[in-house]
Design an enzyme around this catalytic site. Structure first.
Site, PDB file in Angstrom:
ATOM      1  N   HIS A 140      52.651 104.020  25.837  1.00  0.00           N
ATOM      2  CA  HIS A 140      51.397 103.561  25.784  1.00  0.00           C
ATOM      3  C   HIS A 140      51.109 103.373  24.220  1.00  0.00           C
ATOM      4  CE1 HIS A 140      47.527 105.542  24.311  1.00  0.00           C
ATOM      5  NE2 HIS A 140      46.989 104.474  24.936  1.00  0.00           N
ATOM      6  N   ASN A 142      47.717 102.077  21.471  1.00  0.00           N
ATOM      7  CA  ASN A 142      46.399 101.589  21.177  1.00  0.00           C
ATOM      8  C   ASN A 142      45.997 101.564  20.014  1.00  0.00           C
ATOM      9  OD1 ASN A 142      43.246 103.438  21.266  1.00  0.00           O
ATOM     10  ND2 ASN A 142      43.385 101.398  21.869  1.00  0.00           N
ATOM     11  N   TYR A 143      45.427 100.555  19.441  1.00  0.00           N
ATOM     12  CA  TYR A 143      45.040 100.354  18.173  1.00  0.00           C
ATOM     13  C   TYR A 143      43.768  99.983  18.074  1.00  0.00           C
ATOM     14  CZ  TYR A 143      49.367 102.205  16.791  1.00  0.00           C
ATOM     15  OH  TYR A 143      50.588 102.947  16.756  1.00  0.00           O
ATOM     16  N   ARG A 144      42.625 100.326  17.305  1.00  0.00           N
ATOM     17  CA  ARG A 144      41.257  99.917  17.390  1.00  0.00           C
ATOM     18  C   ARG A 144      40.623 100.013  15.998  1.00  0.00           C
ATOM     19  NH1 ARG A 144      42.335 104.849  19.742  1.00  0.00           N
ATOM     20  NH2 ARG A 144      41.134 106.294  18.813  1.00  0.00           N
ATOM     21  N   GLY A 296      28.336  98.378  31.793  1.00  0.00           N
ATOM     22  CA  GLY A 296      28.677  96.936  31.704  1.00  0.00           C
ATOM     23  C   GLY A 296      30.289  96.683  31.324  1.00  0.00           C
ATOM     24  N   ALA A 297      31.028  97.950  31.370  1.00  0.00           N
ATOM     25  CA  ALA A 297      32.488  97.961  30.881  1.00  0.00           C
ATOM     26  C   ALA A 297      32.955  97.349  32.234  1.00  0.00           C
ATOM     27  CB  ALA A 297      32.863  99.390  30.812  1.00  0.00           C
ATOM     28  N   ARG A 298      34.356  96.562  31.804  1.00  0.00           N
ATOM     29  CA  ARG A 298      35.157  96.131  32.632  1.00  0.00           C
ATOM     30  C   ARG A 298      36.214  97.117  33.517  1.00  0.00           C
ATOM     31  NH1 ARG A 298      39.631  92.716  33.813  1.00  0.00           N
ATOM     32  NH2 ARG A 298      39.116  91.062  35.153  1.00  0.00           N
ATOM     33  N   SER A 301      39.914  96.672  33.791  1.00  0.00           N
ATOM     34  CA  SER A 301      40.703  96.715  32.524  1.00  0.00           C
ATOM     35  C   SER A 301      40.846  98.160  31.954  1.00  0.00           C
ATOM     36  CB  SER A 301      39.834  96.001  31.210  1.00  0.00           C
ATOM     37  OG  SER A 301      39.830  94.648  31.890  1.00  0.00           O
TER      38      SER A 301
END
Lengths: 338, 338
Positions: A140, A142-144, A296-298, A301
């Site tokens: 896993h 994740n970069y944000r 409203g998040a998908r 995904s």
């Protein structure tokens, strides 16, 4: 459009979320730089994984969010080598829902107490790869990049930070794999700050922990949040090094073990550990929780991180001296790898 | 010991959690009455389910909790008819952890603001049955009695309430089954208060709802909490009627469909729906959340509700006119059954 450092039309899997002309208006901003970085990271990783598959390809969905922004979700399912592989980028903006503001404040963000919703911008890449062979670990990363606009003494102020990490969840312990993986992360960290690897390794061990099980999700890696020092450019460069270390740290493990022989018992253990993965993601994971409470998040995904199959057996406890027991011992007590 | 209404030694699956002599000291208290009720409900249900199995029996674990009390967990796994069946009772006491106090206050409990931990007692039965055949629905029920001791004007005051419910999660819609099931619950409710079924049916629809999916977990049933009117005895009698309606409302559905023919596609849909079950239980379920944040809780008993196998596919959407689509339509919009 020579000012952009990445060729969006050829280096991305599809057109960018933000229109090209908007990106060109501020080519040097962290917003633009981050969107270009994550788009290229996504495309490179998707291509690297697809090269293992004989038939299956990633399903690519570019989606827009009514509240602002959107994303590109790539998922490959039921492949020869990958049972489920998800690589997602999102570039979203709008207003933070109150639970998200509360979550950020609770970890120390000094936002003024307006009681209202805060304007935000977030761009990130997130990926979870569940391979078919139980001897290939799940990875896993994740970069944000995050921006929140706050009013201080009547003036709008941009508060920004970076966060992310990469971590490995093996089903069977392989000393050499664990060392290679952690060494790749340490190399990425050491280019920027010698204190990063030890700090972020420990943070990862603490973050990917299931208190109700008294065990870690996997053998860790690095994790950090709220990074805003020494400056914006240095933070971005560090995140870039980390994101670019994913392929060299993981692909060799896939190559090495994708054809290892395995039994029904190995498969059963893999599915049980995937149950724990589901528990972590739905109960504790910050990104998933943020997603679930964002209107409203998908949702497809956000939950692409969940495995194709997971299993829960009552009171399953591996014997201490078995390969399953040896993994469990490491999950109960985090160790040093280097 | 003629004062107890239930013969603990023959009507329970094993010895009671609370020692017999303690139960005999206050045979008429709600604590004792509830422990006797749930012990008998557990044993009756376990025997009813076991009668379907040719070989497998329930594993029975009586456990004690260091902080006070304990429970009896019965799980049958990988049977002919039941893939995973869990029937648990617990009788626990000690001090409520602050997150649990906050959860109760947030739904309106008027506890004085001491900032400290509150002494509590809780006794309940909880069960989730995941059958193998996709045409047999999953059932869940839980009935519980709760006491908290609060200090008001310097005096210790016992605040008590009952809660619980029964709900059904079919994989395929069967009109007649849904009606029979709801009718049995309505009958149990109507004996006590004509307003109960419509109120608690609606509460159930609202409670077993996954906002992030915009759908219900199943076709509902009844759900209530904080019930403390008109008086303790009437509440107990109502809970007893509900708990005793489980076998007549569910066992006929098992009998009717356990041998229905099914295909790999039916099985796949069942596993996908079980993924949603996992999502609900880990993200929203009040009992699970209470358990996960209670120190010393027996995690295997709390999570016995999770199915043996669950599946998550990216972007799986059944066609509207298919049997899977018809179930989905009902989950998107709760309906009346009677």
């Amino acid at each position: 459009m020579p000012s952009l450092s990445v060729n969006v039309t050829s280096d991305f899997v599809t057109e960018s979320v933000t229109p090209l002309n908007t990106l060109n208006e501020s080519p040097k901003s962290s917003r633009t730089q981050m969107e270009l970085l994550i788009g290229k990271i996504q495309a490179d990783f998707v291509r690297a994984l697809e090269s293992f598959e004989s038939e299956k390809v990633f399903k690519i969905d570019r989606w827009l969010r009514p509240e602002g922004g959107g994303g590109i979700t790539c998922v490959l399912q039921d492949g020869d080598v990958f049972e489920k592989a998800g690589v997602n980028i999102s570039v979203v903006h709008g207003h933070l829902p109150p639970p998200a503001v509360a979550q950020m404040k609770s970890r120390g963000k000094n936002f003024p107490d307006e009681g209202g919703k805060l304007p935000f911008f977030a761009a990130g890449v997130s990926s979870v790869i569940h391979p078919r062979n139980p001897f290939v670990p799940t990875i896993h990363f994740n970069y944000r990049y995050f921006e929140v606009e706050v009013l201080r003494d009547g003036n709008a102020e941009r508060v920004w930070w970076f966060g992310g990490g990469t971590d490995l969840t093996p089903y069977y312990l392989n000393e050499s794999d664990g060392k290679v993986f952690h060494a790749a992360l340490k190399t990425a960290c050491d280019q920027h700050d010698a204190s990063y690897y030890p700090r972020f390794k420990q943070w990862c061990d603490e973050y990917f922990f299931l208190p109700h099980r008294g065990e870690s999700r996997g053998i860790g890696g690095i994790f950090f949040d709220d990074l805003d020092t020494p400056n914006e450019e240095a933070c971005f460069d560090f995140v870039q090094s980390c994101a670019e270390s994913v392929i060299p740290s993981y692909v060799p493990l896939v190559e090495a073990h994708k054809d290892d022989a395995f039994s029904d018992e190995h498969r059963r253990w893999q599915l049980l550990r995937r149950g724990r993965y589901v528990e972590f993601n739905l109960v504790y994971d910050r990104g998933t929780k943020f997603g679930l409470c964002t209107p409203g998040a998908r949702i497809e995904s956000i939950l692409m991180s969940l495995p194709l199959l997971a299993q829960w057996e009552y009171m399953h406890e591996p014997e201490e001296e078995s390969p399953e027991g040896r993994l469990t011992a490491v999950l109960k007590k985090a160790r040093e790898w280097l």
